[in-house]
Design an enzyme around this catalytic site. Sequence first.
Site, short mmCIF file in Angstrom:
data_model
loop_
_atom_site.label_atom_id
_atom_site.label_comp_id
_atom_site.label_asym_id
_atom_site.label_seq_id
_atom_site.Cartn_x
_atom_site.Cartn_y
_atom_site.Cartn_z
N HIS A 17 54.27 52.96 35.80
CA HIS A 17 53.71 52.22 36.93
C HIS A 17 54.72 51.17 37.41
CE1 HIS A 17 51.17 49.70 39.38
NE2 HIS A 17 50.40 50.77 39.52
N GLU A 26 54.38 48.22 38.16
CA GLU A 26 54.24 46.91 37.50
C GLU A 26 54.93 46.92 36.14
OE1 GLU A 26 50.03 46.79 38.18
OE2 GLU A 26 50.48 46.64 40.32
N LYS A 71 44.04 48.25 36.05
CA LYS A 71 45.05 47.24 35.71
C LYS A 71 44.44 46.23 34.71
CE LYS A 71 47.23 48.23 40.06
NZ LYS A 71 48.09 47.84 41.15
N GLY A 74 48.60 46.88 46.45
CA GLY A 74 47.90 45.59 46.46
C GLY A 74 48.16 44.76 47.71
N GLU A 102 53.76 56.07 44.47
CA GLU A 102 53.20 54.78 44.86
C GLU A 102 54.31 53.89 45.42
OE1 GLU A 102 49.38 53.98 42.47
OE2 GLU A 102 51.03 53.36 41.20
N SER A 146 47.11 50.77 48.17
CA SER A 146 46.09 50.32 49.12
C SER A 146 45.21 51.47 49.64
CB SER A 146 46.73 49.57 50.29
OG SER A 146 47.35 48.39 49.82
N ASN A 167 43.04 52.96 38.66
CA ASN A 167 43.84 52.12 37.75
C ASN A 167 43.25 50.71 37.80
OD1 ASN A 167 45.73 50.71 36.34
ND2 ASN A 167 47.45 51.14 37.70
P1 13P Z 1 46.06 49.18 45.01
O1 13P Z 1 45.17 50.37 45.33
O2 13P Z 1 45.32 47.97 44.61
O3 13P Z 1 47.06 48.97 46.11
O4 13P Z 1 46.92 49.59 43.71
C1 13P Z 1 47.54 50.83 43.66
C2 13P Z 1 48.06 51.06 42.31
O5 13P Z 1 48.96 50.39 41.83
C3 13P Z 1 47.44 52.14 41.52
O6 13P Z 1 48.17 52.43 40.36
#
Ligand code: 13P
Length: 261
Positions: free
Chosen positions: A107, A109, A25, A183, A177, A223, A23
Amino acid sequence: MLSCLCADNQASKMPRRFFVGGNWKMNGDKASIDGICEFLKQGPLDKNVDVVVGVPAVYLEYVKARLPEDVQCAAQNCYKEPKGAFTGEISPAMLKDIGVEWVILGHSERRNIFGESDELIAEKCCHALDNGMKVILCIGEMLEDREAGKTEEVVVRQLTACAKKIKEWANVVVAYEPVWAIGTGKTATPAQAQEVHAQIRNWMKEKISPDVADATRILYGGSVSADNCRELAKQHDVDGSLVGGASLKPDFVKIVNANVK
Ligand code: 13P
């Protein structure tokens, strides 16, 4: 209906194919995307793994033209309507029109920064699936939910909203997740991931069907790195990962190749 049942029965007899999503983002420009496509081409990528990268909408066609054949592209969002006065949105029909088959929905976010509700995400999933898309459906609890012992309750609530609308699960991949792990560099331990993945699969078995529970891939995200991907992938109910930050770097190839089952 009969053909759907047959497909499910067959799928349940086969091992679940390892799946790694990247992803990206809201990251990247043409120059850095060229670099990512290059390391994906160099690979080598395990042929027994489904690899899908989630790309900012504006770059989908650019990326599609540059990815190696065995890597697919996903949008990071889409709307619940085919067309109309929804400024800024894109529809599954538009994605299909440019040859994109996958979309990431739900997601954290989208849920937490943009206020998307369980209900809206369920409607988006339903519309995308009804229009022939494949969906990576993200679920996961916030830190305060985990600390209050509510992890299972939250993921079940998120899944239940979708299960009320989704008629066919063959084109759904679930990504667990935990929001506190995204992150932050704070990965769930393999045991923590396995515990929730097993709860999700059990819920599917009871509330949808044993065949769907057997066949549906459940990815871990939060992560994931080249260092922790193998231990996570060893867990019985972990069928791959959804990778954020590390999907922008050559380490992503190591994560794809962490299929240790
Ligand atoms: P990170 O791997 O940067 O923690 O992000 C995970 C994520 O949100 C994947 O959709």
